[in-house]
Structures are given as structure tokens and as C-alpha cells.
Design an enzyme around this catalytic site. Structure first.
Site, PDB file in Angstrom:
ATOM      1  N   CYS A 199      24.554 -42.541 -17.966  1.00 50.83           N
ATOM      2  CA  CYS A 199      24.841 -41.240 -17.348  1.00 50.83           C
ATOM      3  C   CYS A 199      24.563 -40.117 -18.334  1.00 50.83           C
ATOM      4  O   CYS A 199      25.077 -40.113 -19.464  1.00 50.83           O
ATOM      5  CB  CYS A 199      26.302 -41.196 -16.896  1.00 50.83           C
ATOM      6  SG  CYS A 199      26.784 -39.625 -16.134  1.00 50.83           S
ATOM      7  N   CYS A 259      29.769 -43.422 -20.343  1.00 52.32           N
ATOM      8  CA  CYS A 259      28.966 -44.435 -19.646  1.00 52.32           C
ATOM      9  C   CYS A 259      27.512 -44.330 -20.092  1.00 52.32           C
ATOM     10  O   CYS A 259      26.933 -43.242 -20.127  1.00 52.32           O
ATOM     11  CB  CYS A 259      29.086 -44.262 -18.137  1.00 52.32           C
ATOM     12  SG  CYS A 259      30.784 -44.459 -17.535  1.00 52.32           S
ATOM     13  N   CYS A 273      27.986 -32.879  -3.625  1.00 49.85           N
ATOM     14  CA  CYS A 273      28.499 -33.610  -4.776  1.00 49.85           C
ATOM     15  C   CYS A 273      28.901 -32.568  -5.815  1.00 49.85           C
ATOM     16  O   CYS A 273      28.044 -31.814  -6.291  1.00 49.85           O
ATOM     17  CB  CYS A 273      27.429 -34.547  -5.319  1.00 49.85           C
ATOM     18  SG  CYS A 273      27.964 -35.513  -6.748  1.00 49.85           S
ATOM     19  N   GLU A 321      26.684 -28.607 -12.581  1.00 51.25           N
ATOM     20  CA  GLU A 321      25.734 -28.859 -11.503  1.00 51.25           C
ATOM     21  C   GLU A 321      26.483 -29.244 -10.238  1.00 51.25           C
ATOM     22  O   GLU A 321      27.566 -29.824 -10.302  1.00 51.25           O
ATOM     23  CB  GLU A 321      24.803 -30.020 -11.867  1.00 51.25           C
ATOM     24  CG  GLU A 321      24.097 -29.875 -13.183  1.00 51.25           C
ATOM     25  CD  GLU A 321      23.464 -31.184 -13.637  1.00 51.25           C
ATOM     26  OE1 GLU A 321      23.135 -32.015 -12.770  1.00 51.25           O
ATOM     27  OE2 GLU A 321      23.312 -31.374 -14.851  1.00 51.25           O
ATOM     28  N   CYS A 370      31.528 -34.760 -19.884  1.00 50.95           N
ATOM     29  CA  CYS A 370      32.387 -35.910 -19.593  1.00 50.95           C
ATOM     30  C   CYS A 370      32.599 -36.687 -20.884  1.00 50.95           C
ATOM     31  O   CYS A 370      31.699 -36.777 -21.716  1.00 50.95           O
ATOM     32  CB  CYS A 370      31.722 -36.810 -18.544  1.00 50.95           C
ATOM     33  SG  CYS A 370      32.713 -38.249 -18.055  1.00 50.95           S
ATOM     34  N   CYS A 412      23.466 -37.072 -12.075  1.00 57.16           N
ATOM     35  CA  CYS A 412      24.494 -36.327 -12.800  1.00 57.16           C
ATOM     36  C   CYS A 412      24.044 -35.954 -14.206  1.00 57.16           C
ATOM     37  O   CYS A 412      23.669 -36.814 -14.993  1.00 57.16           O
ATOM     38  CB  CYS A 412      25.779 -37.151 -12.898  1.00 57.16           C
ATOM     39  SG  CYS A 412      26.506 -37.552 -11.318  1.00 57.16           S
TER      40      CYS A 412
END
Length: 344
Positions: A116, A113, A102, A89, A109, A330
Site C-alpha cells: 500500500c 502494509c 472511497c 485522496e 497511515c 490508495c
């Protein structure tokens, strides 16, 4: 076949010379690429020999727009598919001072976290410098406007893909390419301490943004697994070194989670932590994720937290929510798209 967008102008010149072409052909090819001509056969001032060699050795790694979402505030979110089928994205945000983007630096990832969506299925792979760059080229081509500011804050941890991210910064900063100044680039990291020191030693003039999100190591560990490896003290020491090397103010991002890190005591502890650092605090009311239990702080708590920080002499703002009606946080759209494909 290699993605030509991964090449700097000097690297392409060297390739041309090694392949019995004039180095000047590299400059011509580069100009076409950044004019959004992504078919070598359309590069009319190149001779047939050069075009033939380019077609035999390179491809232009421009991802396909598979979905596009336009928010009522003008924010645009793109779902982009690379040639291997992986999806990322990027988000274009329109401000009075220009267009910001962005970008993602990884497919997924692995930082984990808790608030997220990008981390829910882990890291699939790193993006190359050219693949990160291509997100900007696609967006500029679509909106038919220049993008002047970059935030490395999409899916992925930039410092977990350090070499490709550094090359990307050099590519977009090049006068022969997009010519976006380093002071218009922000890199957001959850705090990979050794890489912060490496970045500092480059003396780049980009803005370093630290995803802090908690004032105590134990609580930070509960929401950010990277905190099990690097303490807040280690991160702050690295930030001080970054400032010494670059003289650039640090941004600290603090995602406000209801009843987790948004109390008055948290605000006062944050002020104590940051009192000796030239910095700006960016407060972020979280975007709620259906797979997680975290809730957004209410407006009253956010305002009180902000005032405490400002009253203690630290610059702070609340990030303006953009694209909330299109799930612009995100990883949210990518995950929704992948889930839809699974059940079709």
C-alpha cells in the site's frame, strides 16, 4: 476557530443556546451547509447577529480540490488539500445502483502494509469527523449528483482513528445531514482486534471488511506489521463476535500477490479458515507500486483461486478494477504529487 462540520445538529443547537441564539438557528445553518452554502454570509435567512457569531467562532472546513483525474470508466479521483496544507485522496466510483465514494480517514497511515502506497511516509495526523465528511460534500458538489454509498478504505486505518470515524458515521447517517443509511457504509480494517469488539458493541448496521491477505500468521506478518500484534485466530474470533452482535455478513479482502499468497494451497487454507463464518471474499489483484517488489497475480491464477473458493461454498468475487489508468489505488496520487512538489 472550530470546523462547524465537526458538529452534529444537537451540538450546534447547544452552542446556539449557550451563545444567546435560538436553537432553531442551528437547523437553518445546518440546512445551508448541506445545500453546499459554505459562506455564513450567504445564509440569507439568518440574522446579522447569528452570522456575526458564526464568523467569529467557526469556519467551514471544505478542502480545496488541487487535482482531479477522470478515468475512462467514469471513476473520478480527487487530491484534496486541507487548510493546514495536508493532502488526502478520495475516489468516486459510478455504478448502475448509484455513486460510491472511497474516503480517507487519516493523512497517511502507520500500519505499514507492504503493498500500500499510503504507508510509505507514515501517518501525519488523523482526520476529524468533519474533515472526512467534507470529502463527500466536495465530491457531490463537483459531480452535482448524490453519493449514496461510502467505503472507508482510502488512506489511513479507520479503527486507528476510531472516535472520529464513529462520529463521522453518525453525521452522515443523520436525517438532518446526508442521510446515508448505515447499510450503505463499509468500513475496511487491517484488524485492530479491540476496536472490532468496540464497534460490534455499537450494533451498527455497517459492513465490516477485514484486510486479511494471507492465511498464515508468519506470512501475514511479513506483509502486514499489524499481524505481529493480532493473530488471524484473534481477528476471526472478533469477526464472529461482530456477526453475533450485528447479524451482518463479514467481507474478507484478499489482495492477490504473485508467488506470495495466490497458490491453490492458499485458496484451500482460506476456505478452511472461513468455513464457519458467514462471509464474502473480495479478491483484489494488487496495484503494483514502484517502491515495492510485489507483482500482480496473473488472470489465470486469479480465476483459479476464485473457483476454488466458490467450489467450497463460500461467496467470492474479484474486485472490478476501476480507475487503473489514473492510479486510483490508495496513496498513489498523493505520493506522486508530493514527490513532484519536492523537485519543483
Amino acid at each position: 476557530m472550530q470546523n462547524i462540520l465537526d458538529y452534529s445538529l444537537d451540538e450546534l443547537k447547544q452552542w446556539m443556546i449557550l451563545n444567546d441564539e435560538s436553537g432553531f438557528r442551528a437547523k437553518q445553518t445546518y440546512n445551508w451547509l448541506y445545500k453546499k452554502a459554505w459562506d455564513f454570509n450567504e445564509m440569507k435567512n439568518l440574522n446579522n447577529s447569528t452570522i456575526s457569531k458564526l464568523n467569529a467562532n467557526f469556519y467551514v472546513g471544505i478542502p480545496k480540490i488541487i487535482d482531479k483525474y477522470l478515468s475512462k470508466d467514469g471513476t473520478i479521483k480527487y487530491l484534496l488539500a486541507y487548510s493546514d496544507g495536508n493532502i488526502v485522496e478520495c475516489v468516486v466510483m459510478k455504478y448502475e445502483y448509484g455513486n460510491s465514494i472511497c474516503v480517507s480517514t487519516q493523512v497517511g497511515c502507520r500500519m505499514g502494509c507492504k503493498f500500500c502506497a499510503s504507508t510509505l511516509e507514515g501517518r501525519i495526523r488523523d482526520l476529524t469527523a468533519g474533515e472526512i465528511l467534507s470529502q463527500i460534500l466536495v465530491a457531490e458538489n463537483d459531480i452535482e449528483e448524490r453519493i449514496s454509498n461510502i467505503v472507508l478504505m482510502g488512506s489511513g486505518e479507520p479503527l486507528d482513528n476510531y472516535d472520529n470515524v464513529i462520529k463521522f458515521i453518525n453525521l452522515v447517517n443523520s436525517p438532518d445531514g446526508l442521510n446515508i443509511g448505515q447499510r450503505h457504509i463499509t468500513l475496511s480494517t487491517c484488524g485492530i482486534v479491540p476496536k472490532i469488539y468496540e464497534l460490534a458493541d455499537l450494533r451498527y448496521q455497517i459492513t465490516l471488511a477485514i484486510s486479511l491477505h494471507s492465511v498464515e500468521d508468519i506470512r501475514r506478518q511479513s506483509i502486514m506489521p499489524i499481524a505481529n500484534k493480532y493473530s488471524i485466530e484473534e481477528i476471526l474470533n472478533a469477526c464472529k463476535y461482530y456477526y453475533e452482535c450485528t447479524k451482518r455478513r463479514i467481507t474478507f479482502e484478499y489482495a492477490l500477490v504473485k508467488d506470495v499468497n495466490d497458490s491453490d494451497e492458499d485458496a484451500l487454507m482460506l476456505c478452511k479458515l472461513l468455513k464457519d463464518i458467514l462471509c464474502h471474499v473480495n479478491l483484489i489483484p494488487i496495484n503494483e507500486i514502484k517502491e515495492k517488489s510485489f507483482k500482480k497475480s496473473n488472470n489465470k491464477s486469479v480465476e483459479r483461486f476464485l473457483n476454488i473458493i466458490k467450489n467450497n461454498g463460500i461467496e467470492a468475487t474479484v474486485r472490478r478494477e476501476m480507475g487503473s489508468d489514473i492510479n486510483a489505488a490508495c496513496g498513489q496520487l498523493r505520493r506522486s504529487y508530493i514527490e513532484t512538489q519536492r523537485y519543483e
